[in-house]
Design a protein around this motif. Structure first.
Motif, PDB file in Angstrom:
ATOM      1  N   TRP A  99       1.209  -5.126   3.346  1.00  0.00           N
ATOM      2  CA  TRP A  99      -0.126  -5.341   3.909  1.00  0.00           C
ATOM      3  C   TRP A  99      -0.209  -6.670   4.661  1.00  0.00           C
ATOM      4  O   TRP A  99      -0.562  -6.692   5.852  1.00  0.00           O
ATOM      5  CB  TRP A  99      -1.174  -5.294   2.789  1.00  0.00           C
ATOM      6  CG  TRP A  99      -2.600  -5.358   3.264  1.00  0.00           C
ATOM      7  CD1 TRP A  99      -3.082  -5.033   4.508  1.00  0.00           C
ATOM      8  CD2 TRP A  99      -3.743  -5.762   2.493  1.00  0.00           C
ATOM      9  NE1 TRP A  99      -4.434  -5.214   4.558  1.00  0.00           N
ATOM     10  CE2 TRP A  99      -4.878  -5.656   3.334  1.00  0.00           C
ATOM     11  CE3 TRP A  99      -3.920  -6.196   1.173  1.00  0.00           C
ATOM     12  CZ2 TRP A  99      -6.171  -5.976   2.898  1.00  0.00           C
ATOM     13  CZ3 TRP A  99      -5.199  -6.503   0.740  1.00  0.00           C
ATOM     14  CH2 TRP A  99      -6.307  -6.400   1.596  1.00  0.00           C
ATOM     15  N   THR A 100       0.146  -7.755   3.998  1.00  0.00           N
ATOM     16  CA  THR A 100      -0.086  -9.068   4.628  1.00  0.00           C
ATOM     17  C   THR A 100       1.163  -9.953   4.653  1.00  0.00           C
ATOM     18  O   THR A 100       1.081 -11.100   5.072  1.00  0.00           O
ATOM     19  CB  THR A 100      -1.193  -9.855   3.872  1.00  0.00           C
ATOM     20  OG1 THR A 100      -0.717 -10.131   2.547  1.00  0.00           O
ATOM     21  CG2 THR A 100      -2.479  -9.066   3.779  1.00  0.00           C
ATOM     22  N   GLY A 101       2.304  -9.452   4.189  1.00  0.00           N
ATOM     23  CA  GLY A 101       3.491 -10.307   4.094  1.00  0.00           C
ATOM     24  C   GLY A 101       4.616  -9.890   5.014  1.00  0.00           C
ATOM     25  O   GLY A 101       4.397  -9.515   6.173  1.00  0.00           O
ATOM     26  N   ALA A 102       5.825  -9.909   4.481  1.00  0.00           N
ATOM     27  CA  ALA A 102       7.034  -9.723   5.296  1.00  0.00           C
ATOM     28  C   ALA A 102       7.155  -8.328   5.902  1.00  0.00           C
ATOM     29  O   ALA A 102       7.904  -8.128   6.843  1.00  0.00           O
ATOM     30  CB  ALA A 102       8.270 -10.014   4.438  1.00  0.00           C
ATOM     31  N   GLY A 103       6.398  -7.350   5.361  1.00  0.00           N
ATOM     32  CA  GLY A 103       6.499  -5.984   5.884  1.00  0.00           C
ATOM     33  C   GLY A 103       5.312  -5.574   6.742  1.00  0.00           C
ATOM     34  O   GLY A 103       5.182  -4.408   7.089  1.00  0.00           O
ATOM     35  N   ARG A 104       4.440  -6.552   7.064  1.00  0.00           N
ATOM     36  CA  ARG A 104       3.211  -6.163   7.775  1.00  0.00           C
ATOM     37  C   ARG A 104       3.555  -5.568   9.150  1.00  0.00           C
ATOM     38  O   ARG A 104       4.450  -6.032   9.849  1.00  0.00           O
ATOM     39  CB  ARG A 104       2.235  -7.334   7.889  1.00  0.00           C
ATOM     40  CG  ARG A 104       2.679  -8.435   8.788  1.00  0.00           C
ATOM     41  CD  ARG A 104       1.703  -9.623   8.739  1.00  0.00           C
ATOM     42  NE  ARG A 104       2.338 -10.748   9.421  1.00  0.00           N
ATOM     43  CZ  ARG A 104       3.199 -11.576   8.858  1.00  0.00           C
ATOM     44  NH1 ARG A 104       3.522 -11.442   7.571  1.00  0.00           N
ATOM     45  NH2 ARG A 104       3.769 -12.538   9.553  1.00  0.00           N
ATOM     46  N   GLY A 105       2.828  -4.515   9.467  1.00  0.00           N
ATOM     47  CA  GLY A 105       3.040  -3.854  10.755  1.00  0.00           C
ATOM     48  C   GLY A 105       4.192  -2.870  10.755  1.00  0.00           C
ATOM     49  O   GLY A 105       4.356  -2.126  11.716  1.00  0.00           O
ATOM     50  N   ALA A 106       4.996  -2.866   9.688  1.00  0.00           N
ATOM     51  CA  ALA A 106       6.166  -1.966   9.677  1.00  0.00           C
ATOM     52  C   ALA A 106       5.728  -0.535   9.350  1.00  0.00           C
ATOM     53  O   ALA A 106       4.771  -0.317   8.605  1.00  0.00           O
ATOM     54  CB  ALA A 106       7.192  -2.439   8.659  1.00  0.00           C
ATOM     55  N   HIS A 107       6.464   0.410   9.855  1.00  0.00           N
ATOM     56  CA  HIS A 107       6.216   1.822   9.565  1.00  0.00           C
ATOM     57  C   HIS A 107       6.590   2.135   8.112  1.00  0.00           C
ATOM     58  O   HIS A 107       5.927   2.885   7.419  1.00  0.00           O
ATOM     59  CB  HIS A 107       7.041   2.657  10.562  1.00  0.00           C
ATOM     60  CG  HIS A 107       7.442   4.005  10.081  1.00  0.00           C
ATOM     61  ND1 HIS A 107       8.605   4.222   9.360  1.00  0.00           N
ATOM     62  CD2 HIS A 107       6.833   5.209  10.184  1.00  0.00           C
ATOM     63  CE1 HIS A 107       8.679   5.502   9.064  1.00  0.00           C
ATOM     64  NE2 HIS A 107       7.630   6.119   9.549  1.00  0.00           N
ATOM     65  N   SER A 108       7.667   1.520   7.655  1.00  0.00           N
ATOM     66  CA  SER A 108       8.161   1.825   6.314  1.00  0.00           C
ATOM     67  C   SER A 108       8.968   0.632   5.806  1.00  0.00           C
ATOM     68  O   SER A 108       9.573  -0.086   6.596  1.00  0.00           O
ATOM     69  CB  SER A 108       9.053   3.059   6.352  1.00  0.00           C
ATOM     70  OG  SER A 108       9.983   2.940   7.416  1.00  0.00           O
ATOM     71  N   MET A 109       8.973   0.463   4.496  1.00  0.00           N
ATOM     72  CA  MET A 109       9.768  -0.654   3.950  1.00  0.00           C
ATOM     73  C   MET A 109      10.273  -0.354   2.550  1.00  0.00           C
ATOM     74  O   MET A 109       9.704   0.436   1.803  1.00  0.00           O
ATOM     75  CB  MET A 109       8.980  -1.960   3.948  1.00  0.00           C
ATOM     76  CG  MET A 109       7.843  -2.005   2.971  1.00  0.00           C
ATOM     77  SD  MET A 109       7.127  -3.667   2.858  1.00  0.00           S
ATOM     78  CE  MET A 109       7.840  -4.225   1.310  1.00  0.00           C
ATOM     79  N   VAL A 110      11.372  -1.007   2.249  1.00  0.00           N
ATOM     80  CA  VAL A 110      11.949  -0.945   0.916  1.00  0.00           C
ATOM     81  C   VAL A 110      12.032  -2.381   0.426  1.00  0.00           C
ATOM     82  O   VAL A 110      12.450  -3.262   1.168  1.00  0.00           O
ATOM     83  CB  VAL A 110      13.361  -0.314   0.971  1.00  0.00           C
ATOM     84  CG1 VAL A 110      14.096  -0.512  -0.331  1.00  0.00           C
ATOM     85  CG2 VAL A 110      13.255   1.166   1.315  1.00  0.00           C
ATOM     86  N   MET A 111      11.570  -2.631  -0.793  1.00  0.00           N
ATOM     87  CA  MET A 111      11.607  -4.003  -1.300  1.00  0.00           C
ATOM     88  C   MET A 111      12.384  -4.082  -2.607  1.00  0.00           C
ATOM     89  O   MET A 111      12.216  -3.245  -3.494  1.00  0.00           O
ATOM     90  CB  MET A 111      10.194  -4.533  -1.523  1.00  0.00           C
ATOM     91  CG  MET A 111      10.178  -5.944  -2.087  1.00  0.00           C
ATOM     92  SD  MET A 111       8.573  -6.725  -1.866  1.00  0.00           S
ATOM     93  CE  MET A 111       8.793  -8.173  -2.919  1.00  0.00           C
ATOM     94  N   PHE A 112      13.236  -5.095  -2.693  1.00  0.00           N
ATOM     95  CA  PHE A 112      13.962  -5.413  -3.915  1.00  0.00           C
ATOM     96  C   PHE A 112      13.431  -6.747  -4.432  1.00  0.00           C
ATOM     97  O   PHE A 112      13.392  -7.726  -3.681  1.00  0.00           O
ATOM     98  CB  PHE A 112      15.460  -5.581  -3.635  1.00  0.00           C
ATOM     99  CG  PHE A 112      16.164  -4.324  -3.184  1.00  0.00           C
ATOM    100  CD1 PHE A 112      16.805  -3.497  -4.090  1.00  0.00           C
ATOM    101  CD2 PHE A 112      16.196  -3.978  -1.837  1.00  0.00           C
ATOM    102  CE1 PHE A 112      17.478  -2.353  -3.672  1.00  0.00           C
ATOM    103  CE2 PHE A 112      16.863  -2.832  -1.408  1.00  0.00           C
ATOM    104  CZ  PHE A 112      17.504  -2.020  -2.331  1.00  0.00           C
ATOM    105  N   THR A 113      13.034  -6.801  -5.694  1.00  0.00           N
ATOM    106  CA  THR A 113      12.582  -8.065  -6.280  1.00  0.00           C
ATOM    107  C   THR A 113      13.628  -8.549  -7.281  1.00  0.00           C
ATOM    108  O   THR A 113      13.918  -7.870  -8.268  1.00  0.00           O
ATOM    109  CB  THR A 113      11.226  -7.884  -6.979  1.00  0.00           C
ATOM    110  OG1 THR A 113      10.289  -7.362  -6.025  1.00  0.00           O
ATOM    111  CG2 THR A 113      10.699  -9.207  -7.491  1.00  0.00           C
TER     112      THR A 113
END
Ligand SMILES: [Zn+2]
Length: 329
Positions: free
Chosen positions: A129-143
């Motif tokens: 929404w507001t961080g490193a993936g903003r504007g992207a169509h799709s994302m995968v996140m590893f924490t």
């Protein structure tokens, strides 16, 4: 007649084993000052639900708003859980809580629509929404923490799965299930057993035991065994220590193997890494990036963006607020 402003703010609450944190977020993603209280799970789940309510109330006060301004609430908790039923099941870091109907209890406490989500999924949704993936169509996140958490977001959809185990990317298999390293889940060869902060220190101990040649890592270990953390290893690697660098290079390689599986599965626009290890910064990101290009499915791996998270530990409550916003429509 006065026109009433519609409630247009959302509260996101992120419940952890040690503390819980909440903040109001407006519809554009602006975050108000947060409130934080100790979770004290040992006091039992009724006390825990009261603390959740109090943290939410304090966050609304911290935003200098009233409950009338709040359209919906989102709550993120660690697994195990049943997202669809709104239940915390039996999470190891919230013992002795069991089968807690969080979503419905918070909804009736405040009389607001309430969304419920896994904390790793919420962190990914927050970054989207507001961080490193903003504007992207799709994302995968590893924490990357003591374990490896994951989240997959496709458009506005969080991949929760039938049993609330969708996006558990720490358990992607990157090594043989018979000979691989043992994971906390009981299986062998999971990414988490290689690339969590805990796994990094374990591999560092093994590496230095057989290391020939000078290494400050070994000297540090001999003098301060208890204080050997992933941060120490990354700091020594940044300073050029060859043994520590080998451990970091292997970490990037293992993370890239996990990313390659995710790329072949969902072909995301962006892969985001969060958690303490990413404090190491650009040189570490570049190592993962290079291995992703090298080992990933050629076409998508060429264009996927590999980035580090931007919201830090706020991602969980921002993502919980994003879930509330989505629920409110
Ligand atoms: Zn596992």
């Amino acid at each position: 007649m006065a026109i009433m402003a519609a409630a247009s703010h959302f509260v996101g609450l992120d419940v952890g084993g040690t503390t819980m944190k909440a903040a109001v977020v407006d519809g554009d993603g602006k975050v108000y000052p947060s409130a934080s209280l100790r979770t004290n799970p040992e006091r039992g789940q009724d006390a825990g639900l009261e603390t959740m309510g109090e943290t939410i109330r304090q966050s609304v006060a911290a935003a200098k708003l009233t409950l009338a301004d709040i359209a919906a609430i989102g709550v993120a908790t660690p697994g195990l859980m049943d997202i669809h039923a709104g239940l915390i099941l039996d999470p190891p870091n919230l013992k002795p809580w069991k089968n807690v109907p969080v979503r419905d209890r918070i909804a009736s406490m405040f009389g607001k629509p309430t969304a419920f989500q896994n904390d790793a999924n919420a962190a990914a949704f927050g970054e989207k929404w507001t961080g490193a993936g903003r504007g992207a169509h799709s994302m995968v996140m590893f924490t990357l923490g003591t374990g490896v958490g994951g989240g997959i977001i496709l458009g506005d959809t969080i991949v929760e799965g039938k049993h609330s185990h969708g996006g558990e990317l720490g358990h992607l298999r990157i090594d043989r299930p018979d000979h691989g390293r043992l994971c906390g889940c009981g299986a062998r060869g999971c990414l988490e057993a290689y690339a969590s902060a805990t796994a990094v220190t374990r591999r560092a101990r093994e590496e230095m035991a057989s290391w020939r040649g000078p290494t400050e890592l070994k000297e540090f270990f001999t003098a301060n065994d208890d204080e050997l953390t992933a941060k120490v290893i990354f700091d020594l690697a940044a300073g050029g220590d060859a043994c520590a660098l080998k451990v970091v290079d292997d970490t990037a390689y293992f993370l890239a193997l996990g990313a390659c599986t995710a790329i072949a599965t969902v072909d995301p626009e962006v892969i985001v890494y969060g958690g303490g290890m990413t404090d190491a910064g650009e040189w570490f990101r570049a190592k993962i990036d290079a291995d992703v290009r090298r080992f990933g499915l050629p076409f998508p791996a060429k264009s996927v963006r590999v980035v580090f998270a931007e919201l830090g530990s706020d991602a969980g409550f921002i993502g919980a607020a994003a879930c509330a916003k989505r629920l409110a429509g």
